[in-house]
Every structure is written in structure tokens, then in C-alpha cells.
Design an enzyme around this catalytic site. Structure first.
Site, PDB file in Angstrom:
ATOM      1  N   SER A   1       7.960   6.999  -8.280  1.00 54.38           N
ATOM      2  CA  SER A   1       7.567   7.997  -7.281  1.00 54.38           C
ATOM      3  C   SER A   1       6.057   8.103  -7.102  1.00 54.38           C
ATOM      4  O   SER A   1       5.592   8.650  -6.107  1.00 54.38           O
ATOM      5  CB  SER A   1       8.133   9.370  -7.653  1.00 54.38           C
ATOM      6  OG  SER A   1       7.479   9.893  -8.797  1.00 54.38           O
TER       7      SER A   1
ATOM      8  N   LYS B   1       3.354  14.253 -10.571  1.00 50.65           N
ATOM      9  CA  LYS B   1       3.084  14.112  -9.137  1.00 50.65           C
ATOM     10  C   LYS B   1       1.608  14.404  -8.887  1.00 50.65           C
ATOM     11  O   LYS B   1       0.868  14.799  -9.779  1.00 50.65           O
ATOM     12  CB  LYS B   1       3.934  15.084  -8.303  1.00 50.65           C
ATOM     13  CG  LYS B   1       5.427  15.055  -8.576  1.00 50.65           C
ATOM     14  CD  LYS B   1       6.108  13.793  -8.088  1.00 50.65           C
ATOM     15  CE  LYS B   1       7.609  13.853  -8.373  1.00 50.65           C
ATOM     16  NZ  LYS B   1       8.283  12.575  -8.021  1.00 50.65           N
TER      17      LYS B   1
END
Length: 222
Positions: free
Chosen positions: A35, A89
Site C-alpha cells: 500500500s 500510511k
């Protein structure tokens, strides 16, 4: 038992010290997903500064003192507000910001972030599976970093706008079309932030033959 404890007290003290270090000061986390590609690859182990933002009671989310403020562009580890899963993230928006995504492009407070001209790459999405992708550099309030788009394969290419509440942060993966982030799990309250990832420690190609990627050893993250 007492004799064993006495004979091994130095080793036990070392284990206790390492445990406290990892839960309160610094941590190292293996990354299993893509991701954050191309910034962080599957098989990277990243170093996390747990004192970047808050001093917490070890093994809890209880904040004892605020030590620093999260910034746009930081790479952050945190517990998902949806199910508690540990995630990593990029922090893209701060409390009070309005966040919107249109055709994959990020807008903060109504202003689209600047992007370089994209170039095409062949992106591995699973062992033996290659997908065409576009990579560009995003200027996030002066913090430049790489982002990736998978075109028609993506989800969440349109989102918002939403305005962040106090002490809430918006997280997105650099692999914008292959990341379950704040577009899906919601904004992240400050108490769930764990720390800021600063560099990779070691790396292995887990999509290939587990060969070490020496060029990523002790490498800083954008």
C-alpha cells in the site's frame, strides 16, 4: 527456579529493556503489503520513532506528554480506528483540513496538490502478476514524495470532501489505488498514532525469492 532466575538475571534484564525500548521509544515493523509502494516495499522492515509525537504509557494508548506535532508528509504507524490493525500510511491532512480526492488527485482545503508528469512502470501486484502503473511525484505542502496510480484497477479515486475534527488525521497510502486508508477506515485520532517511520532497516524481496535488497538497508524514507 530461584537459582535459574538469579543465574539469568542479566539476560532477563536485557529482554525487559528491549521490550520497554520497543514499546515506548523505538520500534521496528515488517511491512507485508504494497500500500505504500514505491516508497516502502513488501519485505521492508522500517524503524519507527515512538517519541516523535507522544510519550505513552507502554502497551497502552494513554498519552503522558505531547512531544511533537504530526506534519503533512510524515509516514506514520498507527492502529486502525476500525479494527485495531497496525497500519503504516502517509499523513496527508491535519485537524481542521478539508480533504477531497478527485480522479485520484488529492485536494487539501480546495487546492489540488502539485504533481510531476507521470511515467509508466510495470508494477508487481502479486507473485507472478504484473500490472501497468503510473508514478509521479506529489508536492504535499512542500513535502515531495513518490505516488503511484494503478489506473482502472483502483478504488477510492473520488472521495469527500470531508473536514477533519480536532486531533484527527487523514492517512493515505502512496500506492493510491491499492491502499485501504482513511478513505475507507476514517480519520485517525491522535491517541491511535504510534510513531513516525524514518528509514528502512533491512529488506527482502518477499514477492520473489526472498533475496536481500541491500540497497534498502538503513535507507531513509522520503
Amino acid at each position: 527456579m530461584r537459582t535459574w532466575l538469579k543465574n539469568n538475571r542479566g539476560f532477563l534484564a536485557l529482554l525487559l529493556g528491549m521490550g520497554l525500548l520497543r514499546t515506548a521509544v523505538a520500534d521496528w515493523n515488517p511491512v507485508p503489503s504494497g500500500s505504500m509502494r514505491p516508497t516502502i516495499l513488501e519485505g521492508d522492515v522500517v524503524l519507527v520513532d515512538r517519541l516523535a509525537y507522544d510519550l505513552k504509557l507502554p502497551l497502552t494508548h494513554v498519552v503522558l506528554a505531547r512531544l511533537g506535532e504530526p506534519q503533512r508528509g510524515d509516514i506514520v504507524t498507527f492502529d486502525s480506528p476500525r479494527d485495531g490493525t497496525r497500519l503504516i500510511k502517509r499523513l496527508v491532512a491535519l485537524p481542521g483540513d478539508q480533504v477531497e480526492v478527485r480522479a485520484g488527485r488529492l485536494l487539501i482545503n480546495g487546492t489540488e496538490q502539485a504533481y510531476s508528469a507521470p511515467h509508466e512502470v510495470a508494477e508487481p501486484v502479486a507473485p507472478g502478476v504484473i500490472w501497468p502503473a503510473l508514478r509521479a511525484r506529489e508536492d504535499l505542502a512542500g513535502h515531495q514524495h513518490a505516488v503511484q496510480f494503478l489506473g482502472g484497477a483502483g478504488h477510492g479515486r473520488d472521495f469527500g470532501p470531508v473536514t477533519l475534527a480536532a486531533d484527527h488525521y487523514f492517512m493515505m497510502g502512496d500506492n493510491r489505488d491499492n491502499s485501504e486508508d482513511s478513505r475507507f477506515i476514517g480519520s485517525v485520532p491522535r491517541e491511535l498514532l504510534i510513531g513516525r517511520a524514518t528509514r528502512t532497516l533491512v529488506s527482502a524481496d518477499i514477492l520473489g525469492r526472498w533475496s536481500p535488497r541491500f540497497e534498502r538497508f538503513v535507507a531513509p524514507l522520503e
